[in-house]
Design a protein around this motif. Structure first.
Motif, PDB file in Angstrom:
ATOM      1  N   MET A  46      50.052  44.650  31.138  1.00  0.00           N
ATOM      2  CA  MET A  46      50.577  45.429  30.012  1.00  0.00           C
ATOM      3  C   MET A  46      51.838  44.767  29.468  1.00  0.00           C
ATOM      4  SD  MET A  46      50.211  49.186  31.737  1.00  0.00           S
ATOM      5  CE  MET A  46      50.712  50.091  30.283  1.00  0.00           C
ATOM      6  N   PHE A  47      52.800  44.568  30.342  1.00  0.00           N
ATOM      7  CA  PHE A  47      54.097  44.031  29.941  1.00  0.00           C
ATOM      8  C   PHE A  47      54.612  43.059  30.993  1.00  0.00           C
ATOM      9  CE2 PHE A  47      54.690  47.025  26.580  1.00  0.00           C
ATOM     10  CZ  PHE A  47      54.220  48.249  27.040  1.00  0.00           C
ATOM     11  N   ILE A  55      58.789  39.518  27.494  1.00  0.00           N
ATOM     12  CA  ILE A  55      58.130  38.272  27.134  1.00  0.00           C
ATOM     13  C   ILE A  55      56.636  38.433  26.921  1.00  0.00           C
ATOM     14  CG2 ILE A  55      59.792  36.677  28.162  1.00  0.00           C
ATOM     15  CD1 ILE A  55      57.830  36.598  30.608  1.00  0.00           C
ATOM     16  N   ILE A  56      56.038  39.425  27.514  1.00  0.00           N
ATOM     17  CA  ILE A  56      54.626  39.693  27.301  1.00  0.00           C
ATOM     18  C   ILE A  56      54.482  41.158  26.927  1.00  0.00           C
ATOM     19  CG2 ILE A  56      52.329  39.886  28.357  1.00  0.00           C
ATOM     20  CD1 ILE A  56      53.119  37.611  30.221  1.00  0.00           C
ATOM     21  N   ASN A  57      53.811  41.388  25.821  1.00  0.00           N
ATOM     22  CA  ASN A  57      53.560  42.755  25.376  1.00  0.00           C
ATOM     23  C   ASN A  57      52.133  42.763  24.862  1.00  0.00           C
ATOM     24  OD1 ASN A  57      53.467  45.277  24.261  1.00  0.00           O
ATOM     25  ND2 ASN A  57      55.352  45.089  23.105  1.00  0.00           N
ATOM     26  N   GLU A  58      51.217  43.134  25.731  1.00  0.00           N
ATOM     27  CA  GLU A  58      49.823  43.151  25.330  1.00  0.00           C
ATOM     28  C   GLU A  58      49.591  44.316  24.365  1.00  0.00           C
ATOM     29  OE1 GLU A  58      47.168  40.706  26.698  1.00  0.00           O
ATOM     30  OE2 GLU A  58      49.213  39.994  26.324  1.00  0.00           O
ATOM     31  N   THR A  59      48.389  44.410  23.862  1.00  0.00           N
ATOM     32  CA  THR A  59      48.098  45.475  22.894  1.00  0.00           C
ATOM     33  C   THR A  59      48.066  46.810  23.620  1.00  0.00           C
ATOM     34  OG1 THR A  59      45.787  44.866  23.194  1.00  0.00           O
ATOM     35  CG2 THR A  59      46.869  44.137  21.177  1.00  0.00           C
ATOM     36  N   VAL A  60      49.242  47.341  23.799  1.00  0.00           N
ATOM     37  CA  VAL A  60      49.418  48.610  24.495  1.00  0.00           C
ATOM     38  C   VAL A  60      49.945  49.613  23.468  1.00  0.00           C
ATOM     39  CG1 VAL A  60      50.698  49.764  26.334  1.00  0.00           C
ATOM     40  CG2 VAL A  60      49.927  47.412  26.649  1.00  0.00           C
ATOM     41  N   PHE A  90      50.376  49.324  38.449  1.00  0.00           N
ATOM     42  CA  PHE A  90      51.006  48.461  39.434  1.00  0.00           C
ATOM     43  C   PHE A  90      52.157  47.698  38.796  1.00  0.00           C
ATOM     44  CE2 PHE A  90      48.415  48.769  43.140  1.00  0.00           C
ATOM     45  CZ  PHE A  90      47.144  49.096  42.679  1.00  0.00           C
ATOM     46  N   CYS A  91      53.237  47.661  39.532  1.00  0.00           N
ATOM     47  CA  CYS A  91      54.355  46.811  39.195  1.00  0.00           C
ATOM     48  C   CYS A  91      54.248  45.546  40.048  1.00  0.00           C
ATOM     49  CB  CYS A  91      55.657  47.565  39.506  1.00  0.00           C
ATOM     50  SG  CYS A  91      57.157  46.633  39.248  1.00  0.00           S
ATOM     51  N   ALA A  92      54.679  44.432  39.516  1.00  0.00           N
ATOM     52  CA  ALA A  92      54.660  43.187  40.280  1.00  0.00           C
ATOM     53  C   ALA A  92      55.868  42.351  39.891  1.00  0.00           C
ATOM     54  CB  ALA A  92      53.362  42.412  40.016  1.00  0.00           C
ATOM     55  N   SER A  93      56.194  41.397  40.733  1.00  0.00           N
ATOM     56  CA  SER A  93      57.281  40.485  40.390  1.00  0.00           C
ATOM     57  C   SER A  93      56.897  39.072  40.826  1.00  0.00           C
ATOM     58  CB  SER A  93      58.596  40.911  41.063  1.00  0.00           C
ATOM     59  OG  SER A  93      58.553  40.674  42.459  1.00  0.00           O
ATOM     60  N   SER A  94      57.519  38.104  40.202  1.00  0.00           N
ATOM     61  CA  SER A  94      57.328  36.715  40.607  1.00  0.00           C
ATOM     62  C   SER A  94      58.649  35.985  40.465  1.00  0.00           C
ATOM     63  CB  SER A  94      56.224  36.039  39.794  1.00  0.00           C
ATOM     64  OG  SER A  94      56.571  35.978  38.430  1.00  0.00           O
ATOM     65  N   HIS A  95      58.714  34.853  41.122  1.00  0.00           N
ATOM     66  CA  HIS A  95      60.008  34.196  41.314  1.00  0.00           C
ATOM     67  C   HIS A  95      60.695  33.848  40.002  1.00  0.00           C
ATOM     68  CE1 HIS A  95      63.163  31.883  43.028  1.00  0.00           C
ATOM     69  NE2 HIS A  95      62.667  30.716  42.684  1.00  0.00           N
ATOM     70  N   ARG A  96      60.005  33.001  39.234  1.00  0.00           N
ATOM     71  CA  ARG A  96      60.677  32.518  38.036  1.00  0.00           C
ATOM     72  C   ARG A  96      59.625  32.248  36.986  1.00  0.00           C
ATOM     73  NH1 ARG A  96      63.442  27.224  38.548  1.00  0.00           N
ATOM     74  NH2 ARG A  96      63.023  27.547  40.748  1.00  0.00           N
ATOM     75  N   LEU A  97      59.897  32.547  35.760  1.00  0.00           N
ATOM     76  CA  LEU A  97      58.897  32.488  34.702  1.00  0.00           C
ATOM     77  C   LEU A  97      58.339  31.086  34.500  1.00  0.00           C
ATOM     78  CD1 LEU A  97      57.422  33.798  32.381  1.00  0.00           C
ATOM     79  CD2 LEU A  97      59.376  33.296  30.935  1.00  0.00           C
TER      80      LEU A  97
ATOM     81  N   GLY B  96      50.544  28.039  28.364  1.00  0.00           N
ATOM     82  CA  GLY B  96      51.933  28.438  28.584  1.00  0.00           C
ATOM     83  C   GLY B  96      52.249  29.867  28.215  1.00  0.00           C
ATOM     84  N   THR B  97      51.288  30.734  28.325  1.00  0.00           N
ATOM     85  CA  THR B  97      51.566  32.134  28.015  1.00  0.00           C
ATOM     86  C   THR B  97      52.215  32.858  29.180  1.00  0.00           C
ATOM     87  OG1 THR B  97      49.350  32.749  28.726  1.00  0.00           O
ATOM     88  CG2 THR B  97      49.663  32.335  26.372  1.00  0.00           C
ATOM     89  N   TYR B  98      52.250  32.202  30.351  1.00  0.00           N
ATOM     90  CA  TYR B  98      52.917  32.760  31.523  1.00  0.00           C
ATOM     91  C   TYR B  98      52.341  34.094  31.957  1.00  0.00           C
ATOM     92  CZ  TYR B  98      56.180  29.193  30.074  1.00  0.00           C
ATOM     93  OH  TYR B  98      56.745  28.018  29.693  1.00  0.00           O
ATOM     94  N   LYS B  99      51.093  34.342  31.687  1.00  0.00           N
ATOM     95  CA  LYS B  99      50.500  35.560  32.205  1.00  0.00           C
ATOM     96  C   LYS B  99      49.213  35.207  32.927  1.00  0.00           C
ATOM     97  CE  LYS B  99      47.808  36.828  28.126  1.00  0.00           C
ATOM     98  NZ  LYS B  99      47.634  37.799  27.034  1.00  0.00           N
TER      99      LYS B  99
END
Lengths: 115, 112
Positions: A46-47, A55-60, A90-97, B96-99
């Motif tokens: 989703m985001f 940085i990411i905003n899908e069609t929500v 679900f929430c998730a995290s990752s180290h670095r973009l 490179g969309t990072y998703k």
């Protein structure tokens, strides 16, 4: 010492209500995500936020609004809940973009049921 | 879309047997990851394979990647009842969309 935590674990509410889900990670990661998993187990992003920046905003639908007060927290607020919003979030995290080989760490999920 | 698709959708085997599940995707990728999801839980990262790698091992897990066919397979050897879970592949577009786009998952049941 939970890595990615979400609250609440279960959320049952009436159509039309507004609700929030909170997420916190203690991994020191820069990037956080919200996913929706439907009844068929399909997981859709989703985001995504990186250092508090969207940085990411899908069609929500606009009814969904993420907020990141700091890089360790990413909350999800949902206005005017609809039946179709029922899912596990679900929430998730990752180290670095901008690291190309990034594994994601997931929270336990929040099961939202809209009646 | 870039959605990955796993097959089979469901797999039931006896403890001690090997389990193989496959993932297909649609566009060029940087890497492909496999995740496990136990019932009622979040996803747990299992293994990552880069686009320039063909095979990778981790314990009882073996992952292969065929970029020409846009497919990957996950092999679990000597399966245990505790391996019962859903398994998902996730791919990131090389644009490179990072998703990451997750597949539809394979539900594995290991019978004791």
């Amino acid at each position: 010492d939970t890595a990615v935590s979400q609250t609440p674990k279960y959320l049952v509410t009436q159509m039309g209500n507004d609700k929030s889900i909170k997420c916190e990670q203690n991994l020191g990661h820069d990037t956080m995500y919200w996913y929706k998993q439907d009844s068929k187990k399909f997981l859709k992003i989703m985001f995504s936020y990186n250092n508090k920046e969207l940085i990411i905003n899908e069609t929500v639908p606009n009814r969904f609004s993420p907020k990141s007060p700091d890089k360790a927290h990413l909350n999800l607020h949902i206005n005017s809940l609809e039946l179709g919003d029922s899912a596990v979030y679900f929430c998730a995290s990752s180290h670095r973009l901008r690291v190309r080989y990034n594994e994601q760490f997931f929270g336990p999920g929040t099961r939202l049921t809209v009646l | 879309s870039q959605q990955g698709e796993e097959d089979p959708q469901a797999l039931s085997i006896q403890e001690g047997e090997n389990a193989t599940m496959n993932c297909s995707y649609k566009t060029s990728i940087n890497n492909l990851q496999w995740y496990r999801q136990n019932s009622g839980r979040g996803l747990v990262h299992l293994i990552l394979i880069r686009s320039n790698e063909r095979e990778k091992h981790s314990g009882r897990l073996r992952v292969t990647l065929d970029t020409s066919k846009k497919s990957s397979s996950l092999l679990i050897t000597a399966s245990r009842a505790a391996d019962t879970a859903s398994y998902f592949c996730a791919t990131d577009a090389s644009t490179g969309t990072y998703k990451y786009i997750f597949g539809t998952g394979t539900r594995l049941k290991v019978l004791a």
